[in-house]
Design an enzyme around this catalytic site. Structure first.
Site, PDB file in Angstrom:
ATOM      1  N   ASP A 105       0.791  -1.232   0.000  1.00  0.00           N
ATOM      2  CA  ASP A 105       0.000   0.000   0.000  1.00  0.00           C
ATOM      3  C   ASP A 105       0.828   1.290   0.000  1.00  0.00           C
ATOM      4  O   ASP A 105       0.284   2.391  -0.067  1.00  0.00           O
ATOM      5  CB  ASP A 105      -0.979   0.013   1.188  1.00  0.00           C
ATOM      6  CG  ASP A 105      -0.279  -0.144   2.546  1.00  0.00           C
ATOM      7  OD1 ASP A 105       0.911   0.214   2.675  1.00  0.00           O
ATOM      8  OD2 ASP A 105      -0.937  -0.623   3.494  1.00  0.00           O
ATOM      9  N   HIS A 120       6.357  -8.163  -1.037  1.00  0.00           N
ATOM     10  CA  HIS A 120       5.280  -8.619  -1.919  1.00  0.00           C
ATOM     11  C   HIS A 120       4.978  -7.612  -3.020  1.00  0.00           C
ATOM     12  O   HIS A 120       3.890  -7.576  -3.561  1.00  0.00           O
ATOM     13  CB  HIS A 120       4.023  -8.949  -1.093  1.00  0.00           C
ATOM     14  CG  HIS A 120       4.197 -10.164  -0.233  1.00  0.00           C
ATOM     15  ND1 HIS A 120       3.391 -10.461   0.845  1.00  0.00           N
ATOM     16  CD2 HIS A 120       5.112 -11.170  -0.291  1.00  0.00           C
ATOM     17  CE1 HIS A 120       3.800 -11.588   1.408  1.00  0.00           C
ATOM     18  NE2 HIS A 120       4.847 -12.032   0.741  1.00  0.00           N
ATOM     19  N   CYS A 153       4.236  -6.098 -26.088  1.00  0.00           N
ATOM     20  CA  CYS A 153       4.161  -7.395 -26.774  1.00  0.00           C
ATOM     21  C   CYS A 153       2.711  -7.841 -26.981  1.00  0.00           C
ATOM     22  O   CYS A 153       2.464  -8.890 -27.567  1.00  0.00           O
ATOM     23  CB  CYS A 153       4.965  -8.458 -26.021  1.00  0.00           C
ATOM     24  SG  CYS A 153       4.094  -9.139 -24.590  1.00  0.00           S
ATOM     25  N   SER A 192       0.196 -11.775  10.664  1.00  0.00           N
ATOM     26  CA  SER A 192      -0.168 -13.093  11.203  1.00  0.00           C
ATOM     27  C   SER A 192       1.039 -14.030  11.155  1.00  0.00           C
ATOM     28  O   SER A 192       1.036 -15.076  11.807  1.00  0.00           O
ATOM     29  CB  SER A 192      -1.341 -13.686  10.411  1.00  0.00           C
ATOM     30  OG  SER A 192      -0.998 -13.754   9.047  1.00  0.00           O
TER      31      SER A 192
HETATM   32  C1  BJW Z   1      -3.651  -5.766  14.118  1.00  0.00           C
HETATM   33  C2  BJW Z   1      -4.407  -4.653  13.793  1.00  0.00           C
HETATM   34  C3  BJW Z   1      -4.170  -3.518  14.558  1.00  0.00           C
HETATM   35  C4  BJW Z   1      -5.004  -6.159  12.453  1.00  0.00           C
HETATM   36  N1  BJW Z   1      -3.264  -3.585  15.543  1.00  0.00           N
HETATM   37  N2  BJW Z   1      -2.784  -5.809  15.117  1.00  0.00           N
HETATM   38  C5  BJW Z   1       2.227 -24.777   2.782  1.00  0.00           C
HETATM   39  C6  BJW Z   1       3.119 -24.501   3.808  1.00  0.00           C
HETATM   40  C7  BJW Z   1       3.986 -23.397   3.753  1.00  0.00           C
HETATM   41  C8  BJW Z   1       3.991 -22.553   2.644  1.00  0.00           C
HETATM   42  C9  BJW Z   1       3.114 -22.846   1.621  1.00  0.00           C
HETATM   43  C10 BJW Z   1       2.248 -23.934   1.696  1.00  0.00           C
HETATM   44  N3  BJW Z   1       1.494 -23.948   0.556  1.00  0.00           N
HETATM   45  C11 BJW Z   1       1.875 -22.887  -0.207  1.00  0.00           C
HETATM   46  C12 BJW Z   1       2.855 -22.219   0.427  1.00  0.00           C
HETATM   47  C13 BJW Z   1       3.557 -21.008  -0.061  1.00  0.00           C
HETATM   48  C14 BJW Z   1       2.694 -19.773   0.069  1.00  0.00           C
HETATM   49  C15 BJW Z   1       2.251 -19.643   1.539  1.00  0.00           C
HETATM   50  O1  BJW Z   1       2.969 -19.132   2.373  1.00  0.00           O
HETATM   51  N4  BJW Z   1       1.056 -20.086   1.860  1.00  0.00           N
HETATM   52  C16 BJW Z   1       0.593 -20.112   3.250  1.00  0.00           C
HETATM   53  C17 BJW Z   1      -0.532 -19.101   3.454  1.00  0.00           C
HETATM   54  C18 BJW Z   1       0.178 -21.524   3.544  1.00  0.00           C
HETATM   55  N5  BJW Z   1       3.549 -18.676  -0.322  1.00  0.00           N
HETATM   56  C19 BJW Z   1       3.672 -18.269  -1.584  1.00  0.00           C
HETATM   57  O2  BJW Z   1       3.045 -18.755  -2.496  1.00  0.00           O
HETATM   58  C20 BJW Z   1       4.717 -17.193  -1.824  1.00  0.00           C
HETATM   59  N6  BJW Z   1       5.565 -17.582  -2.904  1.00  0.00           N
HETATM   60  C21 BJW Z   1       6.292 -18.689  -2.885  1.00  0.00           C
HETATM   61  O3  BJW Z   1       6.329 -19.451  -1.941  1.00  0.00           O
HETATM   62  O4  BJW Z   1       6.985 -18.888  -4.038  1.00  0.00           O
HETATM   63  C22 BJW Z   1       7.675 -20.119  -4.259  1.00  0.00           C
HETATM   64  C23 BJW Z   1       8.190 -20.039  -5.672  1.00  0.00           C
HETATM   65  C24 BJW Z   1       9.558 -20.043  -5.888  1.00  0.00           C
HETATM   66  C25 BJW Z   1      10.034 -19.981  -7.211  1.00  0.00           C
HETATM   67  C26 BJW Z   1       9.144 -19.889  -8.269  1.00  0.00           C
HETATM   68  C27 BJW Z   1       7.782 -19.868  -8.055  1.00  0.00           C
HETATM   69  C28 BJW Z   1       7.295 -19.955  -6.741  1.00  0.00           C
HETATM   70  C29 BJW Z   1       4.058 -15.888  -2.235  1.00  0.00           C
HETATM   71  C30 BJW Z   1       3.224 -15.290  -1.165  1.00  0.00           C
HETATM   72  C31 BJW Z   1       2.444 -14.101  -1.701  1.00  0.00           C
HETATM   73  C32 BJW Z   1       1.455 -13.534  -0.708  1.00  0.00           C
HETATM   74  N7  BJW Z   1       0.579 -12.631  -1.362  1.00  0.00           N
HETATM   75  C33 BJW Z   1      -0.454 -11.952  -0.573  1.00  0.00           C
HETATM   76  C34 BJW Z   1      -1.445 -11.235  -1.528  1.00  0.00           C
HETATM   77  C35 BJW Z   1      -0.828 -10.054  -2.261  1.00  0.00           C
HETATM   78  C36 BJW Z   1      -1.732  -9.475  -3.263  1.00  0.00           C
HETATM   79  C37 BJW Z   1      -2.902  -8.757  -2.648  1.00  0.00           C
HETATM   80  O5  BJW Z   1      -2.689  -7.834  -1.872  1.00  0.00           O
HETATM   81  O6  BJW Z   1      -4.035  -9.111  -2.953  1.00  0.00           O
HETATM   82  O7  BJW Z   1       0.178 -11.047   0.337  1.00  0.00           O
HETATM   83  S1  BJW Z   1      -1.375 -13.032   0.488  1.00  0.00           S
HETATM   84  C38 BJW Z   1      -1.529 -11.887   1.799  1.00  0.00           C
HETATM   85  O8  BJW Z   1      -0.884 -12.437   2.965  1.00  0.00           O
HETATM   86  C39 BJW Z   1      -0.719 -10.652   1.388  1.00  0.00           C
HETATM   87  C40 BJW Z   1       0.043 -10.347   2.655  1.00  0.00           C
HETATM   88  O9  BJW Z   1       1.202  -9.603   2.374  1.00  0.00           O
HETATM   89  C41 BJW Z   1       0.323 -11.704   3.234  1.00  0.00           C
HETATM   90  C42 BJW Z   1       0.593 -11.689   4.729  1.00  0.00           C
HETATM   91  O10 BJW Z   1      -0.532 -11.291   5.445  1.00  0.00           O
HETATM   92  P1  BJW Z   1      -0.382 -10.309   6.703  1.00  0.00           P
HETATM   93  O11 BJW Z   1       0.179  -9.034   6.246  1.00  0.00           O
HETATM   94  O12 BJW Z   1       0.298 -11.001   7.792  1.00  0.00           O
HETATM   95  O13 BJW Z   1      -1.935 -10.021   7.043  1.00  0.00           O
HETATM   96  P2  BJW Z   1      -2.959 -10.932   7.878  1.00  0.00           P
HETATM   97  O14 BJW Z   1      -4.318 -10.455   7.571  1.00  0.00           O
HETATM   98  O15 BJW Z   1      -2.687 -12.365   7.711  1.00  0.00           O
HETATM   99  O16 BJW Z   1      -2.590 -10.579   9.398  1.00  0.00           O
HETATM  100  C43 BJW Z   1      -2.859  -9.310   9.945  1.00  0.00           C
HETATM  101  C44 BJW Z   1      -2.496  -9.377  11.431  1.00  0.00           C
HETATM  102  O17 BJW Z   1      -2.585  -8.080  11.977  1.00  0.00           O
HETATM  103  C45 BJW Z   1      -3.441 -10.276  12.239  1.00  0.00           C
HETATM  104  O18 BJW Z   1      -2.638 -11.063  13.108  1.00  0.00           O
HETATM  105  C46 BJW Z   1      -4.303  -9.279  13.046  1.00  0.00           C
HETATM  106  O19 BJW Z   1      -4.562  -9.736  14.366  1.00  0.00           O
HETATM  107  C47 BJW Z   1      -3.378  -8.107  13.145  1.00  0.00           C
HETATM  108  N8  BJW Z   1      -4.042  -6.804  13.200  1.00  0.00           N
HETATM  109  N9  BJW Z   1      -5.232  -4.997  12.704  1.00  0.00           N
HETATM  110  C48 BJW Z   1      -2.627  -4.781  15.800  1.00  0.00           C
HETATM  111  N10 BJW Z   1      -4.844  -2.386  14.328  1.00  0.00           N
HETATM  112 ZN    ZN Z   2       5.195  -8.385 -22.709  1.00  0.00          ZN
END
Ligand code: BJW
Ligand code: ZN
Length: 250
Positions: A105, A120, A153, A192
């Site tokens: 953001d 990300h 492209c 998280s």
């Molecule tokens: C407060 C509050 C306040 C609120 N005060 N607190 C199985 C096991 C392990 C890993 C994997 C698996 N299966 C697949 C995977 C890999 C996968 C993964 O990790 N999955 C898990 C979820 C299981 N990861 C991927 O795919 C990544 N890539 C990868 O592994 O590539 C391998 C590769 C190598 C080579 C070639 C090809 C591939 C990529 C991950 C991309 C994540 N993308 C997202 C979406 C982005 C686009 C969009 O915005 O729409 O990114 S997902 C989403 O989650 C977003 C965030 O950055 C990310 C993390 O979330 P975040 O920021 O922690 O938010 P929340 O909501 O989860 O938590 C908020 C927290 O704040 C909470 O705890 C609240 O309590 C708290 N809170 N307000 C205090 N005011």
């Molecule tokens: Zn292109």
């Protein structure tokens, strides 16, 4: 707020001197940008299987773009909150080297942080999945045909945010690891901690001796495994209190 824990966090920052921030979507909720996994989060409204995977984009890019147009509007309307400002102040005061963020953001930069490692990606760039060309959002060579951006492209472009199944940008990820390994403390705020490989970073820092200060409304997998001080509550309240204590105690 637990005064003892706040003081311990501030004392550790003063003693250890050089740290880093590590943030997630929870730091932006007070700016009106929802997180992902809370009951009021994005996934409660949009199924991640349909909107957050690279194969969903390949199948239906226009659907994902409609989702991102709404998100971008939200980002543009948002302003940094006291949580962002507190972290910017810690960087300006030289206590932290910058912020490693999973957020797309741009609010950390807008709050005044200079070194922001966006694991990300961000909404400011576009990338072509076909020929790998990258464009700035405002680049005039992007063809906005029927409101969607196209590459030279001919392929529709993707916002340069990392979807599930996509690799993180190598240079940013490597720099983030390097800086985390050097840190003497890490402030983990509003994540998280379940999305990998980003979530590895606090564990790597901890293994290298970094002191982990975590601020979140709820406990996370990090809390019981690596966190040294857990400050439970709203980050937009906790982070300014940490800065206030650092200043008072310095
Ligand atoms: C407060 C509050 C306040 C609120 N005060 N607190 C199985 C096991 C392990 C890993 C994997 C698996 N299966 C697949 C995977 C890999 C996968 C993964 O990790 N999955 C898990 C979820 C299981 N990861 C991927 O795919 C990544 N890539 C990868 O592994 O590539 C391998 C590769 C190598 C080579 C070639 C090809 C591939 C990529 C991950 C991309 C994540 N993308 C997202 C979406 C982005 C686009 C969009 O915005 O729409 O990114 S997902 C989403 O989650 C977003 C965030 O950055 C990310 C993390 O979330 P975040 O920021 O922690 O938010 P929340 O909501 O989860 O938590 C908020 C927290 O704040 C909470 O705890 C609240 O309590 C708290 N809170 N307000 C205090 N005011
Ligand atoms: Zn292109």
């Amino acid at each position: 707020m637990d005064e003892k824990k706040l003081k311990l966090a501030a004392k550790s920052i003063l003693e250890k001197k050089k740290g880093i921030g590590f943030t997630g979507a929870g730091i932006s909720t007070a700016s009106g940008v929802p997180d992902f996994r809370s009951p009021t989060g994005i996934w409660a409204q949009y199924n991640p299987r349909e909107y957050a995977y690279i194969d969903s984009f390949r199948k239906n890019p226009k659907k994902i773009w409609e989702f991102f147009f709404l998100r971008e509007k939200e980002f543009n309307q948002a302003v940094p909150n006291p949580g962002h400002t507190a972290l910017a102040e810690l960087e300006n005061l030289n206590y932290i080297d910058g912020i490693i963020t999973q957020n797309i953001d741009r609010l950390h930069s807008r709050a005044g942080n200079k070194n922001v490692y966006e694991l990300h990606g961000s909404v400011g760039e576009l990338v072509c999945l076909e020929c790998s060309r990258r464009y700035k959002r405002e680049d005039s060579s992007v063809d906005w045909k029927e409101s969607f951006p196209y590459c030279q492209c001919g392929e529709i472009l993707k916002p340069s945010v990392v979807l599930f199944g996509e690799a993180l940008p190598h240079d940013v990820f490597n720099m983030a690891i390097e800086i985390a390994l050097k840190s003497k403390f890490m402030i983990v705020a509003g994540t998280s901690g379940i999305v990998y490989p980003a979530a590895q970073i606090p564990y790597m820092a901890k293994r290298n001796g970094s002191f982990i200060i975590e601020a979140n409304m709820e406990a996370t997998p990090l809390t019981s495994s690596i966190t040294d001080v857990f400050l439970q509550g709203r980050v937009e309240e906790i982070l300014p209190l940490i800065v206030e204590n650092v200043k008072k105690m310095s």
